[in-house]
Design a protein around this motif. Structure first.
Motif, short mmCIF file in Angstrom:
data_model
loop_
_atom_site.label_atom_id
_atom_site.label_comp_id
_atom_site.label_asym_id
_atom_site.label_seq_id
_atom_site.Cartn_x
_atom_site.Cartn_y
_atom_site.Cartn_z
N ASP A 126 0.82 -1.22 0.11
CA ASP A 126 -0.04 -0.15 0.06
C ASP A 126 0.99 1.02 -0.22
O ASP A 126 2.06 1.27 -0.14
N ASP A 127 0.31 2.42 0.24
CA ASP A 127 1.10 3.57 0.04
C ASP A 127 1.62 3.94 1.32
O ASP A 127 2.67 4.78 1.49
N ILE A 128 1.31 3.23 2.58
CA ILE A 128 1.98 3.76 3.70
C ILE A 128 3.10 2.56 4.28
O ILE A 128 3.81 3.03 5.33
N SER A 129 3.10 1.44 3.83
CA SER A 129 3.92 0.51 4.40
C SER A 129 5.50 0.62 4.11
O SER A 129 5.42 0.88 2.85
N ASP A 130 6.29 0.81 4.80
CA ASP A 130 7.66 0.68 4.50
C ASP A 130 8.18 -0.56 4.13
O ASP A 130 9.42 -0.86 3.58
N CYS A 131 7.86 -1.61 4.96
CA CYS A 131 8.27 -2.99 4.84
C CYS A 131 7.07 -3.83 5.12
O CYS A 131 6.40 -3.63 6.15
N ILE A 132 6.97 -4.75 4.36
CA ILE A 132 6.08 -6.10 4.67
C ILE A 132 6.74 -7.23 5.08
O ILE A 132 7.48 -7.67 4.15
N ALA A 133 6.50 -8.05 6.10
CA ALA A 133 7.27 -9.11 6.66
C ALA A 133 6.36 -10.06 6.83
O ALA A 133 5.36 -9.85 7.53
N PRO A 134 6.52 -11.26 6.52
CA PRO A 134 5.68 -12.55 7.24
C PRO A 134 6.25 -12.90 8.44
O PRO A 134 7.32 -12.86 8.87
N TYR A 135 5.32 -13.53 9.31
CA TYR A 135 5.66 -14.05 10.56
C TYR A 135 4.77 -15.19 10.90
O TYR A 135 3.82 -15.79 10.15
N LEU A 136 5.29 -15.87 12.02
CA LEU A 136 4.82 -17.09 12.56
C LEU A 136 4.37 -16.75 13.92
O LEU A 136 5.17 -15.99 14.45
N GLN A 137 3.14 -17.33 14.49
CA GLN A 137 2.97 -17.18 16.02
C GLN A 137 3.28 -18.56 16.62
O GLN A 137 3.49 -19.52 15.85
N LEU A 138 3.90 -18.66 17.99
CA LEU A 138 4.16 -19.49 18.50
C LEU A 138 2.92 -20.42 19.22
O LEU A 138 2.12 -19.69 19.87
N PRO A 139 2.99 -21.66 18.75
CA PRO A 139 1.62 -22.41 19.46
C PRO A 139 1.77 -22.79 21.04
O PRO A 139 1.29 -23.37 21.83
N ASP A 140 3.23 -22.52 21.54
CA ASP A 140 3.42 -23.34 22.74
C ASP A 140 3.49 -22.27 23.97
O ASP A 140 3.68 -21.15 23.68
N THR A 141 3.66 -22.62 25.16
CA THR A 141 3.82 -21.62 26.30
C THR A 141 5.12 -21.33 26.28
O THR A 141 6.17 -21.87 25.96
N ILE A 142 5.13 -19.93 26.67
CA ILE A 142 6.49 -19.10 26.75
C ILE A 142 6.92 -18.74 27.76
O ILE A 142 6.19 -18.09 28.64
N MET A 143 8.24 -18.98 28.18
CA MET A 143 8.53 -18.33 29.65
C MET A 143 9.88 -17.22 29.22
O MET A 143 10.80 -17.84 28.31
N TYR A 144 10.12 -16.42 29.81
CA TYR A 144 11.54 -15.46 29.98
C TYR A 144 12.09 -15.20 31.41
O TYR A 144 11.36 -14.85 32.23
N GLY A 145 12.88 -16.22 31.78
CA GLY A 145 13.18 -16.00 33.02
C GLY A 145 12.15 -16.86 33.96
O GLY A 145 12.05 -18.14 33.60
N ASP A 146 11.81 -16.27 34.97
CA ASP A 146 10.81 -16.92 35.85
C ASP A 146 9.30 -16.47 35.45
O ASP A 146 8.39 -16.71 36.15
N HIS A 147 9.34 -15.68 34.23
CA HIS A 147 7.89 -14.81 33.74
C HIS A 147 7.39 -15.64 32.82
O HIS A 147 7.97 -15.93 31.56
N TYR A 148 6.18 -16.04 32.73
CA TYR A 148 5.44 -16.27 31.73
C TYR A 148 5.02 -15.11 30.63
O TYR A 148 4.75 -14.15 31.25
N ILE A 149 5.02 -15.37 29.30
CA ILE A 149 4.88 -14.23 28.59
C ILE A 149 3.61 -14.72 27.55
O ILE A 149 3.45 -15.92 27.19
N ASP A 150 2.74 -13.78 27.42
CA ASP A 150 1.57 -13.82 26.40
C ASP A 150 2.04 -14.24 25.09
O ASP A 150 2.63 -13.35 24.37
#
Length: 384
Positions: A126-150
């Motif tokens: 479109d006229d406003i995007s400077d970069c278009i990138a593909p992505y995947l989402q994670l299906p698993d539970t995620i932890m960073y250190g001792d904290h769970y991440i959404d």
């Protein structure tokens, strides 16, 4: 695809040394992933050819290492650019040759083209995007250190990425980045994300080769190379033949250590892979090669041959000398060369002959060596 197609250039990065990919392979099979042979062609060419069939790019630029550039330039029908020390520098080097307003940047490691992803990139333009990138989402539970991440907040960013050329050129001047979207995002640019694909998983480690199992096996054709070298004697120098010290009052007159056997063998390997000649690789006008160890020169050439997908089948070496007598050294020369080239002794043959007192060799003024080798593509599927 139909309708008006925007003018896009394609950059494919293939300049890495594949350290993580090669590290667990045996030395004789340490091929760079971009040079895995699919039939006769290397993986980087399969990727480029697939892209070429999919879209009419204004230009396709492959970013390769300096060593690979010297080999492929003029050899293949693509535009090549020498890469830098990291991805940012490599893409920046390629962008110098991009004239289109849009550029698509991809990696040869993402070898499996997914047309659905690429169509989504184009559809999101479109006229406003400077970069278009593909992505995947994670299906698993995620932890960073001792904290769970959404996990819904986590995106795994893939390539290829479609960028506005001038915006990307400017962004990559500001630092080193792991991909194009992060560079443009750092400057406050607008990033649009589209659904990626598991097919775009990167070929990074040896275990990742399992996904290549359905591809065509490497061709079994044989490549023949011949090498010939000759050196006059020089008093007061150590004589080396095949990396073995020969008892003699004479050595060889040469810019390097004068090991005529290893020079001819190196030239034969270069002949088989279409890699030029030893004089191009190690010119005697370059002082850094003064008194160079020929074992080091041979290793550099053979390591390169392996890295682009070749391995030695056998070598037949003929030493032509009136003096010194070679018979007592043949076994040691064979063993030494076999060790250097990761070969069984039986694959290296050493022959010695004289010129029956004819010519400069017959007059005991020097030695000549003729070498023939057979080489083949590495069957990387043996490592899966």
């Amino acid at each position: 695809m139909s309708g008006n197609k925007p003018a896009i250039s394609l950059i494919i990065t293939a300049a890495g040394n594949s350290t993580r990919f090669c590290s667990h392979l045996p030395p004789k099979h340490r091929i760079k992933k971009q040079w895995l042979r699919i039939g006769q062609i290397p993986l980087w060419q399969k990727v480029a050819d697939d892209w070429k069939r999919f879209y009419d790019f204004e230009k396709i630029i492959l970013v390769v290492s300096k060593e690979d550039f010297d080999y492929v330039d003029g050899f293949y029908d693509y535009d090549f650019v020498v890469g830098g020390d990291n991805r940012t520098q490599s893409v920046r080097n390629a962008l110098q040759y991009v004239q289109t307003p849009l550029v698509l940047v991809s990696d040869v490691a993402r070898w499996n083209l997914d047309e659905g992803v690429y169509l989504r990139l184009l559809d999101a333009l479109d006229d406003i995007s400077d970069c278009i990138a593909p992505y995947l989402q994670l299906p698993d539970t995620i932890m960073y250190g001792d904290h769970y991440i959404d996990r819904d907040l986590i995106k795994i960013i893939q390539t290829p990425q479609l960028c506005r050329t001038e915006k990307l050129k400017f962004a990559l001047l500001k630092g080193d980045f792991t991909d194009e979207s992060s560079a443009i995002k750092a400057l406050g640019g607008k990033i649009t994300y589209v659904k990626g694909s598991q097919k775009l998983s990167k070929l990074t480690y040896q275990d990742d080769m399992i996904v290549l199992r359905e591809l065509q096996n490497p061709s079994v054709e044989i490549f023949v190379g011949n090498g010939f070298d000759i050196h006059p004697f020089e008093a007061g120098k150590k004589m080396l033949l095949g990396g073995v010290v020969i008892e003699s009052d004479l050595g060889f007159k040469a810019h390097s250590d004068g090991d005529v056997v290893l020079h001819a063998l190196t030239d034969a390997i270069l002949g088989a892979i279409g890699g030029g000649d030893i004089g191009e690789w190690f010119p005697d006008t370059d002082q850094k090669h003064k008194n160079a160890d020929s074992k080091v020169l041979l290793k550099q050439v053979y390591d390169f041959a392996i890295s682009i997908g070749f391995e030695l089948v056998n070598a037949d070496i003929t030493i032509i000398a009136q003096t010194p007598k070679i018979a007592s050294y043949k076994s040691k020369i064979r063993q030494n060369i076999a060790t250097m080239l990761h070969m069984q002794n039986s694959r290296i043959n050493i022959k010695a002959t004289t010129t029956e007192n004819l010519g400069f060799i017959g007059r005991k003024e020097g030695v000549a060596v003729s070498v023939s080798v057979n080489m083949k593509f590495i069957n990387w599927k043996e490592e899966i």
